[in-house]
Design an enzyme around this catalytic site. Structure first.
Site, PDB file in Angstrom:
ATOM      1  CG  HIS A 103      -1.726   1.660   1.635  1.00  0.00           C
ATOM      2  ND1 HIS A 103      -1.814   2.060   2.601  1.00  0.00           N
ATOM      3  CD2 HIS A 103      -2.530   2.394   0.390  1.00  0.00           C
ATOM      4  CE1 HIS A 103      -2.361   3.105   2.795  1.00  0.00           C
ATOM      5  NE2 HIS A 103      -3.037   3.410   1.647  1.00  0.00           N
ATOM      6  CB  SER A 104       0.895   4.361  -0.222  1.00  0.00           C
ATOM      7  OG  SER A 104       1.273   6.312   0.216  1.00  0.00           O
ATOM      8  CG  MET A 105       7.090   3.947   1.034  1.00  0.00           C
ATOM      9  SD  MET A 105       8.050   4.789   3.202  1.00  0.00           S
ATOM     10  CE  MET A 105       7.646   2.723   4.581  1.00  0.00           C
ATOM     11  CB  ALA A 107       2.396   0.106  -3.525  1.00  0.00           C
ATOM     12  CG  HIS A 266      -3.672   7.176   0.125  1.00  0.00           C
ATOM     13  ND1 HIS A 266      -3.410   6.910  -0.911  1.00  0.00           N
ATOM     14  CD2 HIS A 266      -2.653   7.339   1.265  1.00  0.00           C
ATOM     15  CE1 HIS A 266      -1.837   6.333  -0.621  1.00  0.00           C
ATOM     16  NE2 HIS A 266      -1.562   6.207   0.474  1.00  0.00           N
TER      17      HIS A 266
END
Length: 289
Positions: A103-105, A107, A266
Protein backbone atom coordinates in the site's frame (compact mmCIF):
# COMPACT_ATOMS: atom_id res chain seq x y z
CA UNK A 1 -12.28 -13.43 11.96
CA UNK A 2 -8.87 -15.08 12.27
CA UNK A 3 -6.57 -13.62 14.92
CA UNK A 4 -3.09 -12.67 13.68
CA UNK A 5 0.09 -14.31 14.92
CA UNK A 6 2.74 -11.79 16.11
CA UNK A 7 6.29 -12.42 14.97
CA UNK A 8 9.77 -10.98 15.29
CA UNK A 9 12.67 -11.86 13.00
CA UNK A 10 16.17 -10.64 13.83
CA UNK A 11 18.37 -9.79 10.90
CA UNK A 12 22.04 -9.01 11.44
CA UNK A 13 21.47 -5.25 11.66
CA UNK A 14 17.80 -4.80 12.62
CA UNK A 15 14.79 -6.56 14.09
CA UNK A 16 11.64 -6.89 11.97
CA UNK A 17 8.24 -7.33 13.61
CA UNK A 18 4.78 -7.85 12.23
CA UNK A 19 1.58 -9.89 12.18
CA UNK A 20 0.87 -13.09 10.29
CA UNK A 21 -2.43 -14.36 8.93
CA UNK A 22 -2.63 -17.94 7.63
CA UNK A 23 0.29 -20.32 7.77
CA UNK A 24 2.18 -22.94 5.94
CA UNK A 25 -0.15 -23.92 3.11
CA UNK A 26 0.97 -21.51 0.41
CA UNK A 27 4.07 -19.55 -0.49
CA UNK A 28 4.31 -16.45 1.71
CA UNK A 29 2.90 -13.05 0.86
CA UNK A 30 4.93 -10.07 2.09
CA UNK A 31 2.54 -7.21 2.93
CA UNK A 32 4.17 -3.77 3.14
CA UNK A 33 2.39 -0.69 4.50
CA UNK A 34 2.58 3.01 3.68
CA UNK A 35 4.73 5.80 5.07
CA UNK A 36 4.31 6.28 8.85
CA UNK A 37 1.75 3.44 9.01
CA UNK A 38 2.42 -0.08 10.27
CA UNK A 39 1.37 -3.68 9.64
CA UNK A 40 -2.10 -3.06 11.11
CA UNK A 41 -2.77 -1.38 7.78
CA UNK A 42 -3.75 -4.86 6.54
CA UNK A 43 -5.82 -5.92 9.55
CA UNK A 44 -9.14 -5.79 7.67
CA UNK A 45 -8.18 -7.45 4.39
CA UNK A 46 -5.44 -9.92 5.39
CA UNK A 47 -7.69 -12.38 7.27
CA UNK A 48 -10.16 -12.40 4.36
CA UNK A 49 -7.38 -13.06 1.83
CA UNK A 50 -5.70 -15.71 3.96
CA UNK A 51 -8.92 -17.67 4.36
CA UNK A 52 -10.31 -17.33 0.84
CA UNK A 53 -7.05 -17.97 -1.02
CA UNK A 54 -5.19 -20.13 1.50
CA UNK A 55 -2.42 -17.53 1.72
CA UNK A 56 0.33 -17.15 4.31
CA UNK A 57 0.41 -13.37 4.77
CA UNK A 58 3.34 -11.80 6.62
CA UNK A 59 2.48 -8.15 7.25
CA UNK A 60 5.74 -6.39 8.09
CA UNK A 61 6.42 -3.30 10.17
CA UNK A 62 8.95 -1.78 7.81
CA UNK A 63 12.17 -0.60 9.46
CA UNK A 64 11.55 2.56 11.48
CA UNK A 65 7.82 1.81 11.83
CA UNK A 66 5.64 0.00 14.36
CA UNK A 67 7.49 -2.49 16.54
CA UNK A 68 10.40 -3.00 14.15
CA UNK A 69 13.82 -1.57 14.89
CA UNK A 70 15.20 1.71 13.57
CA UNK A 71 18.16 2.23 11.27
CA UNK A 72 21.47 2.90 13.06
CA UNK A 73 22.28 6.40 14.23
CA UNK A 74 23.83 8.46 11.48
CA UNK A 75 22.17 6.50 8.69
CA UNK A 76 19.22 7.55 6.57
CA UNK A 77 16.01 6.06 5.16
CA UNK A 78 16.02 5.36 1.42
CA UNK A 79 13.09 3.49 -0.11
CA UNK A 80 15.39 0.98 -1.80
CA UNK A 81 16.80 -0.04 1.60
CA UNK A 82 13.44 -1.73 2.21
CA UNK A 83 14.04 -3.94 -0.83
CA UNK A 84 17.31 -5.09 0.71
CA UNK A 85 15.56 -5.68 4.05
CA UNK A 86 12.91 -7.85 2.38
CA UNK A 87 15.48 -9.79 0.32
CA UNK A 88 17.48 -10.57 3.47
CA UNK A 89 14.28 -11.53 5.28
CA UNK A 90 13.48 -13.96 2.47
CA UNK A 91 16.94 -15.49 2.73
CA UNK A 92 16.69 -15.75 6.52
CA UNK A 93 13.35 -17.56 6.19
CA UNK A 94 14.48 -19.77 3.32
CA UNK A 95 11.89 -18.38 0.91
CA UNK A 96 12.86 -18.77 -2.74
CA UNK A 97 9.76 -16.94 -3.98
CA UNK A 98 7.10 -14.69 -2.45
CA UNK A 99 4.01 -12.78 -3.54
CA UNK A 100 3.82 -9.08 -2.71
CA UNK A 101 1.04 -6.87 -1.33
CA UNK A 102 1.81 -3.20 -0.89
CA UNK A 103 0.00 0.00 0.00
CA UNK A 104 1.28 3.48 -0.93
CA UNK A 105 5.00 3.57 0.01
CA UNK A 106 4.82 -0.20 0.46
CA UNK A 107 3.49 -0.46 -3.11
CA UNK A 108 6.52 1.56 -4.19
CA UNK A 109 8.79 -0.92 -2.41
CA UNK A 110 6.90 -3.81 -4.05
CA UNK A 111 7.37 -2.23 -7.49
CA UNK A 112 11.13 -1.89 -7.01
CA UNK A 113 11.38 -5.37 -5.53
CA UNK A 114 9.41 -7.01 -8.34
CA UNK A 115 11.58 -5.25 -10.91
CA UNK A 116 14.89 -5.96 -9.20
CA UNK A 117 14.08 -9.58 -8.25
CA UNK A 118 11.67 -10.77 -10.97
CA UNK A 119 12.55 -14.44 -10.55
CA UNK A 120 11.70 -14.37 -6.84
CA UNK A 121 8.29 -12.66 -7.06
CA UNK A 122 5.16 -14.57 -8.10
CA UNK A 123 2.34 -12.00 -7.91
CA UNK A 124 2.20 -8.29 -7.12
CA UNK A 125 -0.86 -6.58 -5.61
CA UNK A 126 -0.59 -2.79 -5.36
CA UNK A 127 -2.99 -0.50 -3.50
CA UNK A 128 -2.74 3.23 -4.18
CA UNK A 129 0.83 3.06 -5.40
CA UNK A 130 2.93 2.06 -8.40
CA UNK A 131 6.58 2.91 -7.85
CA UNK A 132 7.99 5.51 -5.44
CA UNK A 133 8.00 9.30 -5.54
CA UNK A 134 10.33 10.67 -8.19
CA UNK A 135 12.37 13.83 -8.70
CA UNK A 136 13.49 15.15 -12.08
CA UNK A 137 17.26 14.87 -12.52
CA UNK A 138 17.67 18.64 -12.78
CA UNK A 139 16.01 19.10 -9.36
CA UNK A 140 18.30 16.67 -7.54
CA UNK A 141 20.56 19.37 -6.00
CA UNK A 142 17.54 21.14 -4.48
CA UNK A 143 16.20 17.83 -3.17
CA UNK A 144 19.46 17.15 -1.35
CA UNK A 145 19.62 20.71 -0.03
CA UNK A 146 16.12 20.34 1.45
CA UNK A 147 17.03 17.04 3.12
CA UNK A 148 20.23 18.42 4.65
CA UNK A 149 18.36 21.39 6.07
CA UNK A 150 15.69 19.21 7.67
CA UNK A 151 18.27 16.76 9.02
CA UNK A 152 20.16 19.56 10.80
CA UNK A 153 16.94 20.69 12.51
CA UNK A 154 15.92 17.19 13.62
CA UNK A 155 17.53 17.29 17.08
CA UNK A 156 15.66 20.49 17.95
CA UNK A 157 12.20 19.06 17.38
CA UNK A 158 10.15 17.52 20.18
CA UNK A 159 7.85 14.66 19.10
CA UNK A 160 4.17 15.38 19.81
CA UNK A 161 2.64 13.82 22.89
CA UNK A 162 -0.99 12.72 23.29
CA UNK A 163 -3.14 12.03 26.33
CA UNK A 164 -4.37 8.70 24.91
CA UNK A 165 -4.15 6.34 21.96
CA UNK A 166 -7.52 7.67 20.86
CA UNK A 167 -6.15 11.21 20.76
CA UNK A 168 -3.21 9.98 18.66
CA UNK A 169 -5.69 8.38 16.26
CA UNK A 170 -7.54 11.69 15.97
CA UNK A 171 -4.24 13.40 15.15
CA UNK A 172 -3.54 10.75 12.49
CA UNK A 173 -6.86 11.67 10.86
CA UNK A 174 -5.41 15.14 10.23
CA UNK A 175 -2.25 13.79 8.61
CA UNK A 176 -1.46 13.30 4.94
CA UNK A 177 -4.25 11.45 3.16
CA UNK A 178 -7.90 11.24 4.17
CA UNK A 179 -8.51 8.59 6.82
CA UNK A 180 -11.40 7.99 9.22
CA UNK A 181 -11.12 7.45 12.96
CA UNK A 182 -12.04 3.77 12.55
CA UNK A 183 -9.15 3.33 10.11
CA UNK A 184 -6.70 5.43 12.11
CA UNK A 185 -7.30 3.69 15.44
CA UNK A 186 -5.63 0.32 14.63
CA UNK A 187 -2.62 2.20 13.28
CA UNK A 188 -2.40 4.23 16.48
CA UNK A 189 -2.84 1.19 18.73
CA UNK A 190 0.25 -0.46 17.27
CA UNK A 191 2.15 2.67 16.32
CA UNK A 192 2.29 4.45 19.70
CA UNK A 193 4.09 3.88 22.96
CA UNK A 194 3.48 5.29 26.42
CA UNK A 195 6.04 7.24 28.44
CA UNK A 196 5.79 9.35 31.60
CA UNK A 197 4.17 12.23 29.71
CA UNK A 198 1.67 10.37 27.55
CA UNK A 199 1.54 8.59 24.22
CA UNK A 200 3.99 9.14 21.36
CA UNK A 201 4.38 7.60 17.92
CA UNK A 202 6.98 4.83 17.75
CA UNK A 203 8.07 5.66 14.21
CA UNK A 204 11.58 7.01 13.73
CA UNK A 205 11.50 10.81 13.47
CA UNK A 206 14.06 10.60 10.63
CA UNK A 207 11.32 9.18 8.39
CA UNK A 208 9.91 12.71 8.15
CA UNK A 209 13.08 14.11 6.60
CA UNK A 210 12.70 14.46 2.82
CA UNK A 211 14.57 11.87 0.79
CA UNK A 212 18.03 13.26 -0.07
CA UNK A 213 17.94 11.45 -3.42
CA UNK A 214 14.99 10.12 -5.40
CA UNK A 215 14.78 8.04 -8.55
CA UNK A 216 13.79 9.76 -11.77
CA UNK A 217 10.74 8.74 -13.80
CA UNK A 218 12.96 7.06 -16.38
CA UNK A 219 14.58 4.95 -13.68
CA UNK A 220 11.17 3.95 -12.32
CA UNK A 221 10.05 3.05 -15.85
CA UNK A 222 12.97 0.63 -16.02
CA UNK A 223 11.80 -1.14 -12.85
CA UNK A 224 8.25 -1.33 -14.22
CA UNK A 225 9.50 -2.83 -17.48
CA UNK A 226 11.46 -5.47 -15.55
CA UNK A 227 8.40 -6.82 -13.70
CA UNK A 228 7.51 -10.32 -14.92
CA UNK A 229 4.84 -11.14 -12.34
CA UNK A 230 1.09 -10.67 -12.87
CA UNK A 231 0.06 -7.47 -11.11
CA UNK A 232 -3.10 -5.77 -9.93
CA UNK A 233 -3.29 -2.05 -9.17
CA UNK A 234 -6.21 -0.88 -7.00
CA UNK A 235 -6.96 2.85 -7.00
CA UNK A 236 -9.50 4.70 -4.86
CA UNK A 237 -11.54 7.27 -6.77
CA UNK A 238 -10.82 9.71 -3.91
CA UNK A 239 -7.21 8.59 -3.45
CA UNK A 240 -3.83 9.91 -4.57
CA UNK A 241 -3.52 8.23 -7.98
CA UNK A 242 -6.74 9.26 -9.72
CA UNK A 243 -6.02 10.84 -13.11
CA UNK A 244 -2.27 11.05 -12.51
CA UNK A 245 -0.31 10.99 -15.73
CA UNK A 246 2.77 9.30 -14.26
CA UNK A 247 0.61 6.43 -12.97
CA UNK A 248 -0.69 5.84 -16.50
CA UNK A 249 2.80 5.97 -17.98
CA UNK A 250 4.21 3.61 -15.35
CA UNK A 251 1.32 1.19 -15.76
CA UNK A 252 1.86 1.04 -19.53
CA UNK A 253 5.34 -0.32 -18.89
CA UNK A 254 4.23 -3.27 -16.74
CA UNK A 255 3.70 -6.25 -19.03
CA UNK A 256 0.82 -7.92 -17.16
CA UNK A 257 -1.16 -5.53 -14.99
CA UNK A 258 -4.85 -5.08 -14.26
CA UNK A 259 -6.12 -1.74 -12.96
CA UNK A 260 -9.18 -1.56 -10.72
CA UNK A 261 -10.72 1.78 -9.74
CA UNK A 262 -13.28 1.66 -6.95
CA UNK A 263 -14.93 4.00 -4.45
CA UNK A 264 -12.64 4.95 -1.60
CA UNK A 265 -9.84 7.14 -0.27
CA UNK A 266 -6.09 6.53 0.00
CA UNK A 267 -6.67 4.00 2.81
CA UNK A 268 -9.61 2.25 1.17
CA UNK A 269 -8.21 -1.17 2.21
CA UNK A 270 -8.47 -0.16 5.88
CA UNK A 271 -11.72 1.80 5.86
CA UNK A 272 -14.61 -0.33 7.22
CA UNK A 273 -16.97 0.59 4.37
CA UNK A 274 -14.55 -0.18 1.50
CA UNK A 275 -12.16 -2.86 2.80
CA UNK A 276 -14.41 -5.78 1.81
CA UNK A 277 -14.57 -4.61 -1.81
CA UNK A 278 -10.78 -4.32 -1.89
CA UNK A 279 -10.44 -7.81 -0.43
CA UNK A 280 -12.86 -9.23 -3.01
CA UNK A 281 -10.83 -7.73 -5.86
CA UNK A 282 -7.61 -9.14 -4.42
CA UNK A 283 -9.20 -12.55 -3.85
CA UNK A 284 -10.21 -12.68 -7.53
CA UNK A 285 -6.65 -11.71 -8.47
CA UNK A 286 -5.07 -14.46 -6.39
CA UNK A 287 -7.55 -17.04 -7.60
CA UNK A 288 -6.65 -16.46 -11.25
CA UNK A 289 -4.93 -19.44 -12.89
Amino acid sequence: MQEPIPFQIDLEYVSLSGLRWGKGHHKPVLAMHGWLDNCQSFSRIAPLLAEACDLDIWAIDLVGHGLSGHRPKGSYYHIWDNVIDMALLMDAQGWEEVDLLGHSMGAGVATLMAGAMPDRVGRVALIEGLGPLSTPAEESPQQLTQAVGRYKLQNYKTPPCYASVEEAAEARMRGIGEISYDAALPLAERGTRQDEDGWRWRSDARLRIPSPVRLTEDQIYSFCEAIKAPAQLIIGDQGFLTNRENTRLRKERVADIEQVIMPGNHHLHLEPDTATAVAESLIAFWQQT
